[in-house]
Design an enzyme around this catalytic site. Structure first.
Site, PDB file in Angstrom:
ATOM      1  N   ARG A   1       1.074  -1.256   0.099  1.00 35.03           N
ATOM      2  CA  ARG A   1      -0.051  -0.026  -0.121  1.00 35.03           C
ATOM      3  C   ARG A   1       0.785   1.139   0.000  1.00 35.03           C
ATOM      4  NH1 ARG A   1       1.806   1.886   4.156  1.00 35.03           N
ATOM      5  NH2 ARG A   1       0.729   3.853   3.675  1.00 35.03           N
ATOM      6  N   GLY A   2       0.298   2.502  -0.072  1.00 32.43           N
ATOM      7  CA  GLY A   2       1.025   3.531  -0.045  1.00 32.43           C
ATOM      8  C   GLY A   2       1.074   3.954  -1.718  1.00 32.43           C
ATOM      9  N   ALA A   3       0.906   5.134  -2.025  1.00 33.86           N
ATOM     10  CA  ALA A   3       1.088   5.605  -3.459  1.00 33.86           C
ATOM     11  C   ALA A   3       2.150   5.080  -4.306  1.00 33.86           C
ATOM     12  CB  ALA A   3       0.625   6.831  -3.754  1.00 33.86           C
TER      13      ALA A   3
ATOM     14  N   ARG B   1      -7.400  -0.493  -6.864  1.00 29.68           N
ATOM     15  CA  ARG B   1      -7.561   0.598  -6.008  1.00 29.68           C
ATOM     16  C   ARG B   1      -7.732   1.869  -6.969  1.00 29.68           C
ATOM     17  NH1 ARG B   1      -4.164   1.145  -0.620  1.00 29.68           N
ATOM     18  NH2 ARG B   1      -6.389   2.028   0.019  1.00 29.68           N
TER      19      ARG B   1
ATOM     20  N   GLN C   1      -2.975   2.501   9.863  1.00 24.58           N
ATOM     21  CA  GLN C   1      -1.623   2.677   9.259  1.00 24.58           C
ATOM     22  C   GLN C   1      -0.543   3.275   9.929  1.00 24.58           C
ATOM     23  OE1 GLN C   1      -4.461   3.013   7.521  1.00 24.58           O
ATOM     24  NE2 GLN C   1      -4.414   2.408   5.366  1.00 24.58           N
TER      25      GLN C   1
ATOM     26  N   ASP D   1      -1.952  10.641  -2.471  1.00 23.96           N
ATOM     27  CA  ASP D   1      -2.157   9.560  -3.269  1.00 23.96           C
ATOM     28  C   ASP D   1      -2.506  10.078  -4.693  1.00 23.96           C
ATOM     29  OD1 ASP D   1      -3.145   8.535  -0.568  1.00 23.96           O
ATOM     30  OD2 ASP D   1      -2.719   6.740  -1.932  1.00 23.96           O
TER      31      ASP D   1
ATOM     32  N   ASN E   1      -5.448  12.289  -0.236  1.00 21.94           N
ATOM     33  CA  ASN E   1      -4.631  11.656   0.759  1.00 21.94           C
ATOM     34  C   ASN E   1      -5.611  10.882   1.843  1.00 21.94           C
ATOM     35  OD1 ASN E   1      -1.974  10.733   1.486  1.00 21.94           O
ATOM     36  ND2 ASN E   1      -2.267  11.973   3.302  1.00 21.94           N
ATOM     37  N   LYS E   2      -4.783   9.958   2.607  1.00 27.89           N
ATOM     38  CA  LYS E   2      -5.772   9.048   3.614  1.00 27.89           C
ATOM     39  C   LYS E   2      -6.695   9.895   4.278  1.00 27.89           C
ATOM     40  CE  LYS E   2      -5.631   5.556   4.091  1.00 27.89           C
ATOM     41  NZ  LYS E   2      -6.507   4.687   3.388  1.00 27.89           N
TER      42      LYS E   2
HETATM   43  O1  MRU Z   1      -4.773   3.240   1.874  1.00 21.98           O
HETATM   44  P1  MRU Z   1      -3.342   3.529   2.062  1.00 21.98           P
HETATM   45  O2  MRU Z   1      -2.659   2.803   3.078  1.00 21.98           O
HETATM   46  O3  MRU Z   1      -2.706   2.935   0.631  1.00 21.98           O
HETATM   47  O4  MRU Z   1      -3.170   4.958   1.973  1.00 21.98           O
HETATM   48  C1  MRU Z   1      -1.842   5.656   1.874  1.00 21.98           C
HETATM   49  C2  MRU Z   1      -1.737   7.053   2.174  1.00 21.98           C
HETATM   50  O5  MRU Z   1      -2.866   7.710   2.100  1.00 21.98           O
HETATM   51  C3  MRU Z   1      -0.581   7.519   1.946  1.00 21.98           C
HETATM   52  O6  MRU Z   1      -0.530   8.918   2.830  1.00 21.98           O
HETATM   53  C4  MRU Z   1      -0.195   8.121   0.541  1.00 21.98           C
HETATM   54  O7  MRU Z   1      -0.210   6.947  -0.282  1.00 21.98           O
HETATM   55  C5  MRU Z   1       1.038   8.645   0.386  1.00 21.98           C
HETATM   56  S1  MRU Z   1       2.514   7.397   0.562  1.00 21.98           S
HETATM   57  C6  MRU Z   1       3.892   8.125   0.365  1.00 21.98           C
END
Ligand code: MRU
Length: 339
Positions: free
Chosen positions: A46-48, A89, A194, A235, A244-245
């Site tokens: 996970r994470g962009a 996603r 997270q 993201d 973002n999250k």
């Molecule tokens: O649902 P996730 O855990 O994939 O969400 C991740 C985030 O929102 C991060 O802040 C984002 O991807 C930036 S990661 C460098």
């Protein structure tokens, strides 16, 4: 090891299973597109930026697993695999960016062997570049931090959200490498935590001082003067907003109210200036994520649930966007960012 990589002996994707952290540190293998899609959907990876690498390696995996006997048949399979991966996603643009970038190089291939070779080389390049770009981004961002700062962050924009180093946490790592004493306040980031499971864990592994709070405490700590800067990842960055999250928008509004700089750290691959906020799909996740905490039921099972994974922060709340090409202060044009 890196968050995600390629096992050259088995020609599989390998990754740290982030759903098990911080209790267990386990490396898992994905040898099929189905298992990769499952890993992305369930947030094992996970994470962009890490999703960008997953998308790229996914196309290479499809090429290596294929039994196609003609180049055309193989390209059809890759196209299908790319669509399946991308649909797992919808919000993080890096996932489709990684798939498209690797699909792009396969078009130059003259035979099946070249498709395999070109796709894997490009996927590995995405992973390597991610680490380099985060280092560069970290250096630009570190200049915005002062010795003694406490930085609040949300979700995990650390090395586990990337191939290595991290974006928001990469800035903090770079500042500490320069000798600055930086402390972190990590929001737990409900519903999947997270922040508490991954950010707190990876900062403690690196011996970076971190204090955990619940998401709803951010207003209190900012009003109390406990936060000097907020840095989050992204993201997707459209012309008008940063996705973002879920919870990020709330922090940005409170930060503005208290005159606290609110920074977004993201590589250029996260920019999507072809779109505006309203055109972007925000991933809706399963109601069970709010009804259960682990195996424990914490809500009536038949309650109506709304569970968006991300929110959009309008650009007017963003103090600056930190990228590998420098720091950009809104409003800015995409041509300034993509130098
Ligand atoms: O649902 P996730 O855990 O994939 O969400 C991740 C985030 O929102 C991060 O802040 C984002 O991807 C930036 S990661 C460098």
């Amino acid at each position: 090891m890196r968050t995600i990589d390629w096992d050259s002996k088995k020609n599989n994707i390998i990754m740290i299973d982030q759903t098990l952290l911080p209790g267990d540190y386990k490396i898992i293998e994905c040898g099929t597109i189905e298992s990769l899609c499952e890993a992305i959907k369930s947030l094992r990876v996970r994470g962009a930026p890490a999703l960008g690498a997953a998308g790229g390696f996914g196309v290479a995996l499809a090429a290596y697993r294929s039994n196609a006997s003609t180049l055309d048949a193989l390209m059809d399979e890759l196209d299908k695999a790319g669509k399946n991966i991308t649909s797992t996603r919808p919000t993080a643009v890096n996932l489709s960016w990684g798939v498209k970038r690797v699909m792009g190089v396969t078009e130059d291939a003259n035979n099946i062997k070249e498709v395999k070779m070109f796709s894997l080389e490009e996927a590995k390049a995405i992973a390597d570049e991610d680490v380099e770009k985060n280092r560069e981004l970290g250096g630009y961002g570190a200049a915005l931090l002062e010795d003694g700062d406490t930085v609040m962050t949300h979700c995990n924009a650390g090395r586990l959200a990337c191939v290595d180093w991290g974006t928001a946490l990469g800035v903090i790592r770079s500042a500490r490498e320069e000798g600055k004493d930086i402390k972190v306040i990590a929001c737990e980031t409900r519903p999947l935590n997270q922040g508490s499971r991954i950010t707190a864990w990876e900062l403690m592994e690196d011996k970076i001082p971190v204090t955990l709070i619940t998401d709803s405490m951010s207003g209190h700590v900012m009003r109390k003067g406990m936060v000097d800067k907020v840095i989050v990842g992204a993201d997707r960055i459209t012309q008008d907003a940063v996705f973002n999250k879920i919870g990020t928008y709330t922090h940005s509004v409170i930060a503005k109210e208290h005159g606290i700089p609110f920074y977004v750290a993201a590589p250029v691959s996260t920019f999507d200036f072809e779109h505006l906020e309203d055109e972007i799909e925000i991933e809706l996740r399963k109601p069970d994520e709010l009804k259960y905490f682990g195996n424990r039921q914490i809500a009536p099972l038949d309650v109506e649930v709304y569970n968006p994974a991300f929110d959009a922060t309008p650009m007017e709340y963003v103090g600056a966007v930190i990228t590998e090409n420098g720091v950009f202060y809104p409003p800015f044009l995409i041509d300034e960012v993509r130098i």
